[in-house]
Scaffold this motif. Structure first.
Motif, PDB file in Angstrom:
ATOM      1  N   ARG A 137       0.815  -1.195   0.056  1.00 47.73           N
ATOM      2  CA  ARG A 137      -0.157  -0.163  -0.164  1.00 47.73           C
ATOM      3  C   ARG A 137       0.885   1.352  -0.098  1.00 47.73           C
ATOM      4  NH1 ARG A 137      -4.673  -1.932   4.289  1.00 47.73           N
ATOM      5  NH2 ARG A 137      -6.191  -2.809   2.708  1.00 47.73           N
ATOM      6  N   ARG A 138       1.948   1.236   0.516  1.00 45.88           N
ATOM      7  CA  ARG A 138       2.735   2.338   0.979  1.00 45.88           C
ATOM      8  C   ARG A 138       3.329   2.592  -0.676  1.00 45.88           C
ATOM      9  NH1 ARG A 138       8.352   2.759   1.015  1.00 45.88           N
ATOM     10  NH2 ARG A 138       8.926   4.873   1.705  1.00 45.88           N
ATOM     11  N   ILE A 139       3.931   1.541  -1.311  1.00 42.21           N
ATOM     12  CA  ILE A 139       4.643   1.514  -2.581  1.00 42.21           C
ATOM     13  C   ILE A 139       3.474   2.225  -3.626  1.00 42.21           C
ATOM     14  CG2 ILE A 139       5.333   0.360  -4.493  1.00 42.21           C
ATOM     15  CD1 ILE A 139       6.564  -1.520  -2.128  1.00 42.21           C
ATOM     16  N   PHE A 140       2.153   1.734  -3.360  1.00 42.36           N
ATOM     17  CA  PHE A 140       1.254   2.088  -4.336  1.00 42.36           C
ATOM     18  C   PHE A 140       0.913   3.783  -4.073  1.00 42.36           C
ATOM     19  CE2 PHE A 140      -3.333   3.522  -5.230  1.00 42.36           C
ATOM     20  CZ  PHE A 140      -3.435   2.652  -6.666  1.00 42.36           C
ATOM     21  N   LYS A 141       0.922   4.033  -2.919  1.00 41.81           N
ATOM     22  CA  LYS A 141       0.927   5.475  -2.512  1.00 41.81           C
ATOM     23  C   LYS A 141       1.943   6.315  -3.192  1.00 41.81           C
ATOM     24  CE  LYS A 141      -1.892   5.339   1.579  1.00 41.81           C
ATOM     25  NZ  LYS A 141      -1.904   5.734   2.982  1.00 41.81           N
ATOM     26  N   LEU A 142       3.096   5.934  -2.902  1.00 38.42           N
ATOM     27  CA  LEU A 142       4.347   6.651  -3.527  1.00 38.42           C
ATOM     28  C   LEU A 142       4.404   6.651  -5.272  1.00 38.42           C
ATOM     29  CD1 LEU A 142       7.166   5.144  -1.311  1.00 38.42           C
ATOM     30  CD2 LEU A 142       6.150   7.340  -1.286  1.00 38.42           C
ATOM     31  N   CYS A 143       3.797   5.701  -5.806  1.00 39.94           N
ATOM     32  CA  CYS A 143       3.629   5.746  -7.228  1.00 39.94           C
ATOM     33  C   CYS A 143       2.674   6.489  -7.689  1.00 39.94           C
ATOM     34  CB  CYS A 143       3.322   4.194  -7.942  1.00 39.94           C
ATOM     35  SG  CYS A 143       5.062   3.156  -7.582  1.00 39.94           S
ATOM     36  N   ASP A 144       1.437   6.745  -6.887  1.00 39.96           N
ATOM     37  CA  ASP A 144       0.287   7.302  -7.493  1.00 39.96           C
ATOM     38  C   ASP A 144       0.944   8.896  -7.362  1.00 39.96           C
ATOM     39  OD1 ASP A 144      -2.182   8.573  -7.701  1.00 39.96           O
ATOM     40  OD2 ASP A 144      -3.016   7.929  -5.965  1.00 39.96           O
ATOM     41  N   MET A 145       1.546   9.208  -8.488  1.00 40.76           N
ATOM     42  CA  MET A 145       2.260  10.731  -8.372  1.00 40.76           C
ATOM     43  C   MET A 145       1.055  11.764  -8.275  1.00 40.76           C
ATOM     44  SD  MET A 145       5.095   9.534  -8.332  1.00 40.76           S
ATOM     45  CE  MET A 145       6.101  11.475  -8.339  1.00 40.76           C
ATOM     46  N   ASP A 146      -0.041  11.728  -8.810  1.00 39.82           N
ATOM     47  CA  ASP A 146      -1.014  12.806  -8.675  1.00 39.82           C
ATOM     48  C   ASP A 146      -2.244  12.840  -7.634  1.00 39.82           C
ATOM     49  OD1 ASP A 146      -2.365  10.695  -9.662  1.00 39.82           O
ATOM     50  OD2 ASP A 146      -3.167  11.524 -11.667  1.00 39.82           O
ATOM     51  N   ASP A 156      -4.620  10.600  -6.810  1.00 38.47           N
ATOM     52  CA  ASP A 156      -5.801  10.432  -7.030  1.00 38.47           C
ATOM     53  C   ASP A 156      -6.508   8.944  -6.639  1.00 38.47           C
ATOM     54  OD1 ASP A 156      -4.826   8.966  -9.145  1.00 38.47           O
ATOM     55  OD2 ASP A 156      -5.948   9.955 -10.719  1.00 38.47           O
ATOM     56  N   GLY A 157      -5.658   8.284  -5.975  1.00 42.76           N
ATOM     57  CA  GLY A 157      -6.015   6.942  -5.466  1.00 42.76           C
ATOM     58  C   GLY A 157      -5.947   5.885  -6.812  1.00 42.76           C
ATOM     59  N   LEU A 158      -5.121   6.257  -8.000  1.00 43.85           N
ATOM     60  CA  LEU A 158      -5.548   5.505  -8.849  1.00 43.85           C
ATOM     61  C   LEU A 158      -4.054   5.295  -9.452  1.00 43.85           C
ATOM     62  CD1 LEU A 158      -8.861   6.558 -10.694  1.00 43.85           C
ATOM     63  CD2 LEU A 158      -8.451   4.349  -9.259  1.00 43.85           C
ATOM     64  N   LEU A 159      -3.632   4.261 -10.381  1.00 43.84           N
ATOM     65  CA  LEU A 159      -2.424   4.453 -10.957  1.00 43.84           C
ATOM     66  C   LEU A 159      -2.727   4.287 -12.617  1.00 43.84           C
ATOM     67  CD1 LEU A 159      -0.097   1.716  -9.528  1.00 43.84           C
ATOM     68  CD2 LEU A 159      -0.218   4.207  -9.171  1.00 43.84           C
ATOM     69  N   ASN A 160      -2.550   5.544 -13.404  1.00 42.69           N
ATOM     70  CA  ASN A 160      -2.716   5.595 -14.850  1.00 42.69           C
ATOM     71  C   ASN A 160      -1.695   4.883 -15.414  1.00 42.69           C
ATOM     72  OD1 ASN A 160      -0.688   7.522 -14.944  1.00 42.69           O
ATOM     73  ND2 ASN A 160      -1.964   9.131 -14.479  1.00 42.69           N
ATOM     74  N   ASN A 207       3.779   2.701 -15.836  1.00 45.19           N
ATOM     75  CA  ASN A 207       5.014   2.366 -16.458  1.00 45.19           C
ATOM     76  C   ASN A 207       6.202   3.075 -15.968  1.00 45.19           C
ATOM     77  OD1 ASN A 207       4.742   0.614 -18.604  1.00 45.19           O
ATOM     78  ND2 ASN A 207       3.730   1.848 -19.955  1.00 45.19           N
ATOM     79  N   GLU A 208       6.102   3.929 -14.958  1.00 43.41           N
ATOM     80  CA  GLU A 208       7.291   4.510 -14.157  1.00 43.41           C
ATOM     81  C   GLU A 208       7.502   3.539 -13.267  1.00 43.41           C
ATOM     82  OE1 GLU A 208       6.556   8.410 -12.623  1.00 43.41           O
ATOM     83  OE2 GLU A 208       6.360   9.467 -14.727  1.00 43.41           O
ATOM     84  N   PHE A 209       6.566   3.103 -12.788  1.00 45.92           N
ATOM     85  CA  PHE A 209       6.770   2.079 -11.670  1.00 45.92           C
ATOM     86  C   PHE A 209       7.351   0.664 -12.199  1.00 45.92           C
ATOM     87  CE2 PHE A 209       4.973  -2.076 -10.377  1.00 45.92           C
ATOM     88  CZ  PHE A 209       5.327  -2.374  -9.073  1.00 45.92           C
TER      89      PHE A 209
END
Length: 597
Positions: A194-203, A205-209, A214-216
């Motif tokens: 969950r922490r990794i998801f939050k760090l990768c969610d750059m904007d 918004d609770g979602l990974l576009n 692809n940055e992840f």
């Protein structure tokens, strides 16, 4: 990413189960019928393994006369392969009855791989449909058992798989990630992902576009997914986790599902690669070298944020300022620090320590000032939080080491941006009001005695350049302790010595500090507080003006914090920090107006 450099595999089990033959078959890639009872240790160089680690395979004997050597090897092993013979049921029975309890008795909690050897005796059909049923009771009782592999050292069959799973049990263990009985991720793994998801969610918004995915992907695996691969991944999630994809973006639930799927399909290395790229160790805590990488600070130097550090914290502030009001509310701060253990400043009185708006929300100026103070006073906390909050790349690039102070060797201005001032004075002299005035906090009346250390920070403009001034007070109870502490004094840029101009006994406290402690090498500014009240004669052999002149210092600066009369004190203190040589008692006089011009 730090990986272990070596894996030590111990092969144990009853005599006659084929331990030595198993090792020999791996090395020779063929069955050797006549071999010694215990074969010598085998070393496989790192270039022969995908993980690039050295592998040491150690044989053992179950005979009583060799028990001391066996115990020593159990204590050295990273993983143990317990071998039993499928045609000797008693050797299988002794796995839970003797071997696993024996290893526990020696205090070892390491991965165990069970190995059923001699499946060639079954004839053409070597498969065992009942294997899971036989093994599950053992795995339920002994959580250290990672898996069970059946093989034949004679044919040979599945021999390399035995050592592959042993390797994998060390480098990519199941136990920290997954509960095989419940078929779910363990909570500590969920928290990390969950922490990794939050760090990768750059904007945020609770979602990974697609771009964030692809940055992840680039960070963890070195290359982005192709368009078709990306759609395939999302389609798998859609089919199995209805809430895993929303608005064609991956949700946190979908991210967790994918990692569960990797583990269930035996691809633990995928999830471990993700975790290790984000700094996690084998126990799913963040590695010390990730939080506190090597960073040398020579004597007489201080640490400040670099331009990269200020930019990172500026971007972070703007990202979490959801309502774009130029300040972070409590809820926004909670979200900002959600990838860290907690807000690091709560125990220190934040946000009363820096600049806030009228509602008490910290402004960008205050946020950057607070990080400037943290970095100056405890740069290791800043390093750790840069890692917690997702600083891209090497966190040490967000910091810089200043040039050393050489007050006694060379005249000249100090080329630094953050200055530390100790504020000393008797009880009731007005120190806290000076600190509160520095961060635009209202004057408190009646005042309270300082019982705990108090630090504040704000920016000060000097000749068109922004500097940060940190003011610290401890209270008279701790002043002596601070002035005795050589390390504390070395960190100080300027002393602000405060007395109450309306209290006849106040100045004597400062004079006594000067007599008791060697502080002539430190730049000093005397401050006459409460100048809005009647000036009284101080009970000391010299009045404050004469006392300062005898030291070659400027006369005390008069301030009245109740009326917000500061006489440019904060600019003066920074000016003294910039020009320390000329405002030390040991070096002569420089008047305040010359410093702040």
């Amino acid at each position: 990413m730090v990986m272990r450099q070596e894996v030590r595999i111990l092969v144990a089990g009853d005599d006659g189960v084929g331990k030595s033959t198993l090792i020999t078959s791996l090395i020779k890639d063929t069955f050797v019928p006549q071999i010694q009872h215990v074969v010598p240790e085998v070393t496989i160089p790192p270039e022969w393994t995908r993980e690039q680690v050295t592998t040491r395979i150690v044989d053992s004997s179950a005979r009583l006369e060799n028990r001391e050597q066996l115990d020593a090897e159990i204590r050295r092993a990273d993983v143990i392969c317990i071998v039993y013979a499928v045609n000797m049921p008693e050797t299988f029975d002794r796995v839970p009855q003797f071997w696993l309890p024996y290893i526990r008795k020696l205090g070892r909690n390491i991965p165990i791989v069970l190995v059923g050897n001699k499946i060639d005796v079954r004839g053409k059909d070597v498969t065992n449909d009942a294997l899971e049923e036989q093994i599950m009771p053992i795995m339920s009782e002994f959580k250290e058992v990672e898996t069970c592999v059946e093989c034949s050292a004679k044919q040979p069959l599945n021999v390399s798989e035995v050592f592959y799973f042993a390797h994998k049990a060390v480098l990519h263990p199941t136990a920290p990630l997954y509960d095989p009985r419940e078929h779910t991720l363990k909570q500590v793994c969920v928290d990390a992902l969950r922490r990794i998801f939050k760090l990768c969610d750059m904007d945020k918004d609770g979602l990974l576009n697609d771009e964030e995915i692809n940055e992840f992907q680039q960070k963890c695996f070195g290359k982005p997914l192709q368009r078709q691969e990306l759609e395939s991944v999302k389609e798998v999630v859609r089919e199995n986790e209805p809430d895993g994809v929303v608005q064609d973006c991956l949700t946190e639930l979908g991210f967790l599902y994918l990692n569960t799927l990797f583990i269930q399909r035996g691809r633990l290395e995928t999830t471990w690669t993700i975790l290790r790229k984000f700094g996690y160790d084998d126990d799913l805590s963040l590695r010390p070298d990730f939080l506190w990488p090597a960073f040398e600070v020579p004597p007489e130097c201080s640490v400040e944020l670099s331009s990269y550090g200020y930019q990172f914290f500026t971007d972070l502030f703007q990202t979490f300022d959801r309502d774009k009001d130029g300040a972070l509310r409590d809820a926004e701060l909670v979200e900002l620090f959600s990838t860290s253990p907690a807000n690091p400043w709560v125990a220190d009185g934040f946000p009363q320590t820096t600049i806030t708006d009228e509602s008490g929300s910290v402004t960008l100026q205050g946020f950057l000032a607070q990080w400037s103070m943290t970095t100056l006073l405890d740069y290791k906390t800043s390093l750790a939080y840069l890692a917690y909050l997702g600083y891209p790349g090497d966190t040490t690039t967000a910091l810089k080491v200043t040039r050393p102070r050489k007050l006694h060797k060379k005249r000249g201005k100090v080329q630094r941006s953050v200055f530390l001032c100790y504020v000393l004075g008797a009880t009731g002299s007005g120190k806290t009001a000076i600190l509160r005035g520095h961060v635009n906090k209202p004057f408190l009346e009646p005042s309270e005695s300082t019982t705990n250390p108090y630090s504040v920070v704000n920016s000060v403009e000097i000749s068109g350049s922004e500097k940060y001034l940190v003011l610290q007070e401890w209270g008279p109870k701790f002043d002596a302790e601070i002035l005795y502490n050589k390390k504390r004094l070395e960190a100080c840029d300027v002393l602000c010595l405060v007395y109450d101009s309306n209290d006849p006994n106040s100045f004597a406290y400062l004079a006594s500090l000067r007599n008791r402690f060697q502080i002539d090498h430190l730049p000093c500014v005397f401050v006459a507080a409460k100048s809005d009240l009647d000036l009284v004669t101080q009970r000391h052999e010299l009045q404050p003006d004469s006392f300062c002149r005898n030291l070659g210092l400027a006369v005390p600066v008069n301030v009245a914090m109740k009326d917000k009369v500061t006489s440019d004190l904060y600019s003066l203190l920074v000016g003294v920090g910039i020009n320390p040589y000329v405002f030390s008692p040991a070096h002569g006089l420089m008047w305040p107006t010359q410093l702040v011009a």
